[in-house]
Scaffold this motif. Structure first.
Motif, PDB file in Angstrom:
ATOM      1  N   LYS A 179       1.327  13.113  -0.220  1.00  0.00           N
ATOM      2  CA  LYS A 179       2.711  12.956   0.228  1.00  0.00           C
ATOM      3  C   LYS A 179       2.832  11.849   1.264  1.00  0.00           C
ATOM      4  O   LYS A 179       3.780  11.053   1.238  1.00  0.00           O
ATOM      5  N   GLU A 180       1.868  11.802   2.187  1.00  0.00           N
ATOM      6  CA  GLU A 180       1.885  10.766   3.219  1.00  0.00           C
ATOM      7  C   GLU A 180       1.749   9.372   2.603  1.00  0.00           C
ATOM      8  O   GLU A 180       2.440   8.429   3.001  1.00  0.00           O
ATOM      9  N   ILE A 181       0.860   9.252   1.618  1.00  0.00           N
ATOM     10  CA  ILE A 181       0.621   7.946   0.998  1.00  0.00           C
ATOM     11  C   ILE A 181       1.859   7.459   0.257  1.00  0.00           C
ATOM     12  O   ILE A 181       2.344   6.346   0.485  1.00  0.00           O
ATOM     13  N   VAL A 182       2.398   8.296  -0.636  1.00  0.00           N
ATOM     14  CA  VAL A 182       3.491   7.823  -1.496  1.00  0.00           C
ATOM     15  C   VAL A 182       4.808   7.676  -0.756  1.00  0.00           C
ATOM     16  O   VAL A 182       5.730   7.011  -1.253  1.00  0.00           O
ATOM     17  N   SER A 183       4.926   8.283   0.433  1.00  0.00           N
ATOM     18  CA  SER A 183       6.161   8.130   1.217  1.00  0.00           C
ATOM     19  C   SER A 183       6.077   6.980   2.212  1.00  0.00           C
ATOM     20  O   SER A 183       7.038   6.707   2.936  1.00  0.00           O
ATOM     21  N   SER A 184       4.934   6.272   2.226  1.00  0.00           N
ATOM     22  CA  SER A 184       4.747   5.150   3.164  1.00  0.00           C
ATOM     23  C   SER A 184       5.341   3.872   2.591  1.00  0.00           C
ATOM     24  O   SER A 184       5.036   3.480   1.457  1.00  0.00           O
ATOM     25  N   LYS A 185       6.169   3.213   3.365  1.00  0.00           N
ATOM     26  CA  LYS A 185       6.756   1.955   2.919  1.00  0.00           C
ATOM     27  C   LYS A 185       5.757   0.811   2.975  1.00  0.00           C
ATOM     28  O   LYS A 185       5.883  -0.172   2.233  1.00  0.00           O
ATOM     29  N   SER A 186       4.773   0.940   3.850  1.00  0.00           N
ATOM     30  CA  SER A 186       3.749  -0.099   3.949  1.00  0.00           C
ATOM     31  C   SER A 186       2.481   0.496   4.541  1.00  0.00           C
ATOM     32  O   SER A 186       2.494   1.600   5.095  1.00  0.00           O
ATOM     33  N   TRP A 187       1.390  -0.267   4.434  1.00  0.00           N
ATOM     34  CA  TRP A 187       0.104   0.174   4.976  1.00  0.00           C
ATOM     35  C   TRP A 187      -0.724  -1.058   5.311  1.00  0.00           C
ATOM     36  O   TRP A 187      -0.771  -2.009   4.520  1.00  0.00           O
ATOM     37  N   THR A 188      -1.361  -1.039   6.468  1.00  0.00           N
ATOM     38  CA  THR A 188      -2.269  -2.120   6.838  1.00  0.00           C
ATOM     39  C   THR A 188      -3.695  -1.617   6.691  1.00  0.00           C
ATOM     40  O   THR A 188      -4.134  -0.728   7.429  1.00  0.00           O
ATOM     41  N   ALA A 189      -4.402  -2.176   5.725  1.00  0.00           N
ATOM     42  CA  ALA A 189      -5.762  -1.736   5.423  1.00  0.00           C
ATOM     43  C   ALA A 189      -6.758  -2.374   6.385  1.00  0.00           C
ATOM     44  O   ALA A 189      -6.512  -3.456   6.935  1.00  0.00           O
ATOM     45  N   ASN A 190      -7.887  -1.719   6.545  1.00  0.00           N
ATOM     46  CA  ASN A 190      -8.951  -2.218   7.413  1.00  0.00           C
ATOM     47  C   ASN A 190      -9.848  -3.164   6.601  1.00  0.00           C
ATOM     48  O   ASN A 190     -10.958  -2.832   6.205  1.00  0.00           O
ATOM     49  N   ARG A 191      -9.319  -4.368   6.356  1.00  0.00           N
ATOM     50  CA  ARG A 191     -10.075  -5.389   5.629  1.00  0.00           C
ATOM     51  C   ARG A 191      -9.701  -6.765   6.197  1.00  0.00           C
ATOM     52  O   ARG A 191      -8.652  -6.909   6.839  1.00  0.00           O
TER      53      ARG A 191
END
Length: 362
Positions: A179-191
């Motif tokens: 639920k947290e993933i699919v409701s996120s408008k964006s994400w900053t990955a550790n790369r």
């Protein structure tokens, strides 16, 4: 003059009410609207037609990964999974990336390369992971679904139905991390590059209460969308397959659900049902309670047509463990079963020894 106003107002009110209770007209080849909590189906259009589903496949990919993986795992990318066709998060050979970042890349950016890395890591190889996907589909009752890959690229043996995809989405939405993933408008990955993932699912911006789930498109599958939204204490999921107006049609279905149905409390989790007699136990009676709550989406006129039945034995032989399933509670609407759950033992009851049994019988 006043009479005309009253008549016109009445006509407008009647027209609005009629629209509210009319099934929406949409462009999908197949569709369904389902309540996440209860599983009640509120709308269908060719729900059991087997169809390709493009990247909505990744709902199952994420579900299997979350149930079998560790989000903090660091995965080393193999050469074979670099440059997979279609949507990508642009992984590169020898990169080390966490399962968490891969899942965000999978669901927000629809990374086909992310899907392959996840599958290989969780399953040991991609083929075994696909087997896990198919096993999970059968477990939750999605019996008209077959996966041949974890990303949804075209394959004639890769298919689902709107009904099955609704079941899969409902199951996935039981997981808080999903639920947290699919409701996120964006994400900053550790790369160190290509680390910003922007969600392709416009539902999160365009629909009030929108909180998921996944887009999909291939030439063969057409435009496929699973949208979810939460309002008035209900979370609904709309599924459209091969729909040229995919977002608007999902919104129409969600509107229909929220406008015509309201959550209605039937019983609570842990609610006492009755005491049943215990044979050869250290207590005479066993209290029986519900193992889950039941909140159903109902139209106003449906409330009076609900019937609840309880199926329990008259007595039970000790020993009994707390939480043991003793019976069933079922909810019917107009004679049709729409929800069922277990009735369980509220407490432990130990069996008595031979001498105590003899003494009791005497």
């Amino acid at each position: 003059m006043n009479i005309k106003v009253v008549i016109i107002s009445f006509i407008i009110l009647f027209f609005i009410t009629s629209i509210s209770y009319t099934d929406p007209v949409i462009n999908a080849e197949s569709s369904i609207l389902i309540d996440v909590k209860s599983g009640r189906i509120l709308y269908t259009l060719n729900p059991n037609k087997k169809m390709p589903m493009a990247s909505t496949t990744k709902i199952m990919t994420a579900l299997v990964a979350l149930e079998n993986g560790d989000l903090d795992d660091k995965i080393k990318v193999e050469k074979d999974f670099v440059g997979i066709e279609g949507s990508s998060i642009y992984i590169y050979e020898e990169e080390k990336i966490s399962l968490r970042d891969l899942l965000y890349g999978l669901m927000l950016r629809s990374g086909n390369d992310a899907a392959m890395v996840i599958a290989d890591h969780i399953g040991g190889d991609v083929e075994n992971f696909v087997n896990l996907m198919n096993d999970k589909a059968k477990e939750i009752g999605a019996l008209n679904t077959n996966f041949t890959n974890p990303h949804g690229l075209e394959d004639e043996n890769h298919y689902t139905t709107a009904y099955d995809l609704g079941l899969i989405s409902r199951e996935a939405l039981k997981h808080e991390t999903f639920k947290e993933i699919v409701s996120s408008k964006s994400w900053t990955a550790n790369r160190d590059k290509n680390n910003y993932f922007y969600n392709k699912n416009k539902t999160l911006w365009q629909y009030d209460g929108g909180d998921g789930v996944k887009t999909g498109y291939t030439k063969r599958a057409g435009r496929c969308l699973v949208s979810s939204a939460t309002k008035n204490g209900m979370q609904l999921v709309s599924v459209v397959l091969n729909d040229r107006d995919w977002f608007n049609d999902c919104y129409k279905l969600l509107d229909y659900g929220f406008e015509n149905y309201k959550p209605y409390f039937i019983y609570d989790k842990g609610q006492f049902i009755k005491n049943i007699e215990v044979e050869n136990g250290n207590k005479e009676y066993l209290p029986i309670v519900t193992d889950s709550s039941c909140i159903l989406p109902l139209k106003e006129e449906e409330k009076e047509r609900i019937k609840v039945t309880i199926n329990l034995p008259e007595n039970i032989e000790a020993a009994v463990n707390k939480g043991d399933i003793i019976g069933k509670i079922s909810v019917y609407l107009d004679g049709e079963l729409i929800y069922t759950s277990n009735l369980i033992a509220k407490e432990e009851i130990k069996g008595i020894g031979f001498l105590k049994k003899l003494k009791k019988s005497l």
